[in-house]
Design a protein around this motif. Structure first.
Motif, short mmCIF file in Angstrom:
data_model
loop_
_atom_site.label_atom_id
_atom_site.label_comp_id
_atom_site.label_asym_id
_atom_site.label_seq_id
_atom_site.Cartn_x
_atom_site.Cartn_y
_atom_site.Cartn_z
N MET A 1 0.81 -1.21 0.00
CA MET A 1 0.00 0.00 0.00
C MET A 1 0.84 1.27 0.00
SD MET A 1 -3.17 -0.83 -0.16
CE MET A 1 -3.98 0.65 0.37
N ASP A 2 2.17 1.11 0.12
CA ASP A 2 3.02 2.30 0.11
C ASP A 2 3.00 3.00 -1.24
OD1 ASP A 2 3.67 1.81 2.71
OD2 ASP A 2 5.55 0.77 2.24
N GLU A 3 2.56 2.30 -2.27
CA GLU A 3 2.53 2.90 -3.60
C GLU A 3 1.23 3.65 -3.86
OE1 GLU A 3 3.16 -0.18 -6.39
OE2 GLU A 3 5.18 -0.70 -5.66
N PHE A 4 0.33 3.65 -2.88
CA PHE A 4 -0.99 4.24 -3.09
C PHE A 4 -1.25 5.35 -2.07
CE2 PHE A 4 -1.19 -0.05 -4.74
CZ PHE A 4 -1.84 0.11 -5.95
N VAL A 5 -2.11 6.27 -2.47
CA VAL A 5 -2.65 7.28 -1.56
C VAL A 5 -4.10 6.90 -1.30
CG1 VAL A 5 -3.27 9.71 -1.28
CG2 VAL A 5 -1.14 9.09 -2.40
N VAL A 6 -4.45 6.80 -0.02
CA VAL A 6 -5.78 6.32 0.37
C VAL A 6 -6.47 7.39 1.20
CG1 VAL A 6 -7.09 4.53 1.55
CG2 VAL A 6 -4.95 3.94 0.37
N GLN A 7 -7.71 7.68 0.86
CA GLN A 7 -8.56 8.56 1.67
C GLN A 7 -9.90 7.87 1.87
OE1 GLN A 7 -8.89 12.49 0.03
NE2 GLN A 7 -6.70 12.93 0.21
N GLN A 8 -10.49 8.07 3.03
CA GLN A 8 -11.77 7.43 3.30
C GLN A 8 -12.71 8.37 4.04
OE1 GLN A 8 -10.85 4.00 5.69
NE2 GLN A 8 -11.04 5.14 7.61
N MET A 9 -14.00 8.08 3.93
CA MET A 9 -15.02 8.87 4.59
C MET A 9 -16.06 7.91 5.16
SD MET A 9 -17.42 11.90 2.96
CE MET A 9 -18.07 10.81 1.68
N GLU A 10 -16.28 8.01 6.48
CA GLU A 10 -17.24 7.14 7.14
C GLU A 10 -18.66 7.48 6.67
OE1 GLU A 10 -16.38 4.67 9.02
OE2 GLU A 10 -14.24 5.17 9.06
N LEU A 11 -19.46 6.46 6.47
CA LEU A 11 -20.85 6.63 6.07
C LEU A 11 -21.74 6.45 7.29
CD1 LEU A 11 -20.88 4.73 2.65
CD2 LEU A 11 -20.70 7.19 3.06
N VAL B 1 -14.06 4.61 0.34
CA VAL B 1 -12.60 4.60 0.25
C VAL B 1 -12.20 4.94 -1.18
CG1 VAL B 1 -10.50 3.25 0.55
CG2 VAL B 1 -12.45 2.87 2.07
N VAL B 2 -11.27 5.88 -1.31
CA VAL B 2 -10.76 6.28 -2.62
C VAL B 2 -9.26 6.03 -2.64
CG1 VAL B 2 -10.59 8.13 -4.31
CG2 VAL B 2 -12.54 8.06 -2.75
N ILE B 3 -8.79 5.34 -3.68
CA ILE B 3 -7.38 4.96 -3.79
C ILE B 3 -6.84 5.45 -5.13
CG2 ILE B 3 -5.75 3.04 -3.79
CD1 ILE B 3 -7.77 1.41 -2.23
N VAL B 4 -5.61 5.97 -5.09
CA VAL B 4 -4.95 6.40 -6.32
C VAL B 4 -3.45 6.12 -6.16
CG1 VAL B 4 -4.58 8.78 -5.53
CG2 VAL B 4 -4.68 8.29 -7.98
N ARG B 5 -2.81 5.80 -7.25
CA ARG B 5 -1.37 5.54 -7.21
C ARG B 5 -0.60 6.85 -6.97
NH1 ARG B 5 0.86 0.82 -8.70
NH2 ARG B 5 -0.51 -0.79 -9.55
N LYS B 6 0.46 6.75 -6.18
CA LYS B 6 1.26 7.93 -5.88
C LYS B 6 1.92 8.50 -7.12
CE LYS B 6 2.39 7.15 -0.99
NZ LYS B 6 3.49 6.96 -0.01
N ASP B 7 2.42 7.63 -8.00
CA ASP B 7 3.10 8.14 -9.19
C ASP B 7 2.12 8.88 -10.10
OD1 ASP B 7 1.68 5.91 -9.85
OD2 ASP B 7 3.27 4.93 -10.99
N LEU C 1 -9.51 13.29 -2.81
CA LEU C 1 -9.79 12.31 -3.85
C LEU C 1 -11.29 12.05 -3.91
CD1 LEU C 1 -6.91 9.77 -3.12
CD2 LEU C 1 -6.89 11.74 -4.66
N GLY C 2 -11.83 12.09 -5.14
CA GLY C 2 -13.25 11.80 -5.30
C GLY C 2 -14.12 12.77 -4.53
N PRO C 3 -15.21 12.26 -3.94
CA PRO C 3 -16.15 13.12 -3.22
C PRO C 3 -15.77 13.35 -1.76
CG PRO C 3 -17.03 10.92 -3.30
CD PRO C 3 -15.71 10.87 -4.04
N ILE C 4 -14.55 12.95 -1.35
CA ILE C 4 -14.15 13.09 0.05
C ILE C 4 -14.25 14.54 0.51
CG2 ILE C 4 -12.30 12.69 1.71
CD1 ILE C 4 -13.45 10.14 0.61
N VAL C 5 -13.98 15.46 -0.40
CA VAL C 5 -13.99 16.88 -0.04
C VAL C 5 -15.36 17.35 0.43
CG1 VAL C 5 -14.53 17.69 -2.36
CG2 VAL C 5 -13.22 19.15 -0.83
N LEU C 6 -16.40 16.62 0.06
CA LEU C 6 -17.75 17.05 0.42
C LEU C 6 -18.00 17.01 1.93
CD1 LEU C 6 -19.80 15.30 -2.40
CD2 LEU C 6 -19.29 17.73 -2.20
N LYS C 7 -17.19 16.28 2.66
CA LYS C 7 -17.43 16.21 4.11
C LYS C 7 -17.21 17.57 4.77
CE LYS C 7 -12.75 14.65 5.38
NZ LYS C 7 -11.97 13.57 6.02
#
Length: 231
Positions: A1-11, A19-25, A46-52
Motif C-alpha cells: 500500500m506504500d505505492e498508493f494514496v488512500v482517503q476514506q469517509m465514514e458513512l 474509500v478512494v485509492i490512487v497511485r502515488k506516481d 480524492l473523489g467526493p471526500i472533499v464534500l465532508k
C-alpha cells in the motif's frame, strides 16, 4: 500500500466507509503538471471526500446527486453512496447559497482552502508543496502589510508637509508686509527730516520782524482789500 494514496469517509453509523485509492506516481504526475504551470497546491482530496467539509451546511435529509454518484445526507452525516450513470443538474442549498450540482465539488474545494487545520488526509508528497504555498502566502501578506504601512507613513508626511507649507506661506506673506511697512516708515522719516532741515535753515522756527510788520500792515488794510504779496 506504500505505492498508493488512500482517503476514506465514514458513512454514518452503518459501519461502512467510502474509500478512494490512487497511485502515488499518478498523483505525482498531476502535482508536477500544476507546478510546471506555476500553480500552487495547498490541498488535495480524492473523489467526493472533499464534500465532508460541507456537511454542516447541507439541509437535513438531502439526496445529493452529482455526476456519476449519489450521496445521501442524514443527521449531518453521509449515510450512503451509490454510483449513478445519469447526469443531474439540480440545485442544492448550501448554507445561504443555491449551488448547481456541477459546482458543488469545486465549491467544496474552495471552502476547504479556508482552513489549514486538518492535514491528516494530505499525502506526504504534497506536504512540502503545501508548506511552500503557505509560506508564500505569508510572505506576500507581510509585503502587502509593509507597503501599506509605508504608504500610510508617506501619506501622513505629505499631510504634515502640506500643513507646514501653508504656515510657511502665511508667515512669508506677513514678513513681506512688515518689510514694506518698514521701508515706508524709513521714507517718511527721511521726508520729515528734510522738511525739518528746510524749516530750520529758512529761519521759520524763530521770530521775525518782517513777518510781524507784514501782519500789522495787513491788519490795517480795509476789509475790501487783501494783502497777498510782500514786496
Amino acid at each position: 500500500m506504500d505505492e498508493f494514496v488512500v482517503q476514506q469517509m465514514e458513512l454514518g453509523k452503518t459501519g461502512k466507509a467510502l474509500v478512494v485509492i490512487v497511485r502515488k506516481d499518478f498523483l505525482q504526475t498531476i502535482v508536477d503538471e500544476f507546478l510546471n504551470r506555476k500553480l500552487w497546491l495547498v490541498d488535495v482530496y480524492l473523489g467526493p471526500i472533499v464534500l465532508k467539509n460541507l456537511l454542516p451546511l447541507f439541509e437535513e435529509n438531502t439526496c445529493l446527486q452529482l455526476q456519476g454518484m449519489e450521496l445521501e445526507i442524514s443527521q449531518g452525516e453521509f449515510v450512503s453512496y451509490q454510483k449513478k450513470t445519469n447526469k443531474s443538474w439540480d440545485r442544492y442549498r448550501i448554507g445561504d447559497e443555491l449551488i448547481d450540482s456541477n459546482h458543488v465539488l469545486p465549491f467544496a474545494c474552495g471552502i476547504s482552502t479556508l482552513g489549514f487545520g486538518d492535514t491528516t488526509h494530505i499525502p506526504e508528497l504534497l506536504m512540502q508543496v503545501r508548506s511552500e504555498s503557505i509560506s508564500r502566502r505569508i510572505a506576500i501578506g507581510s509585503q502587502v502589510a509593509f507597503l501599506a504601512l509605508v504608504f500610510l507613513i508617506l501619506l501622513m508626511n505629505f499631510i504634515r508637509f502640506d500643513a507646514v507649507n501653508e504656515e510657511y506661506s502665511r508667515f512669508s506673506a506677513q514678513l513681506q508686509t512688515g518689510k514694506n511697512l518698514l521701508f515706508r516708515m524709513n521714507d517718511l522719516k527721511d521726508e520729515v527730516a528734510q522738511k525739518e532741515s528746510f524749516y530750520v535753515k529758512s529761519g521759520l522756527d524763530t521770530q521775525s520782524k518782517l513777518s510781524y510788520y507784514s501782519d500789522r500792515i495787513a491788519s490795517c488794510l480795509p476789509s475790501r482789500l487783501s494783502f497777498n504779496l510782500l514786496g
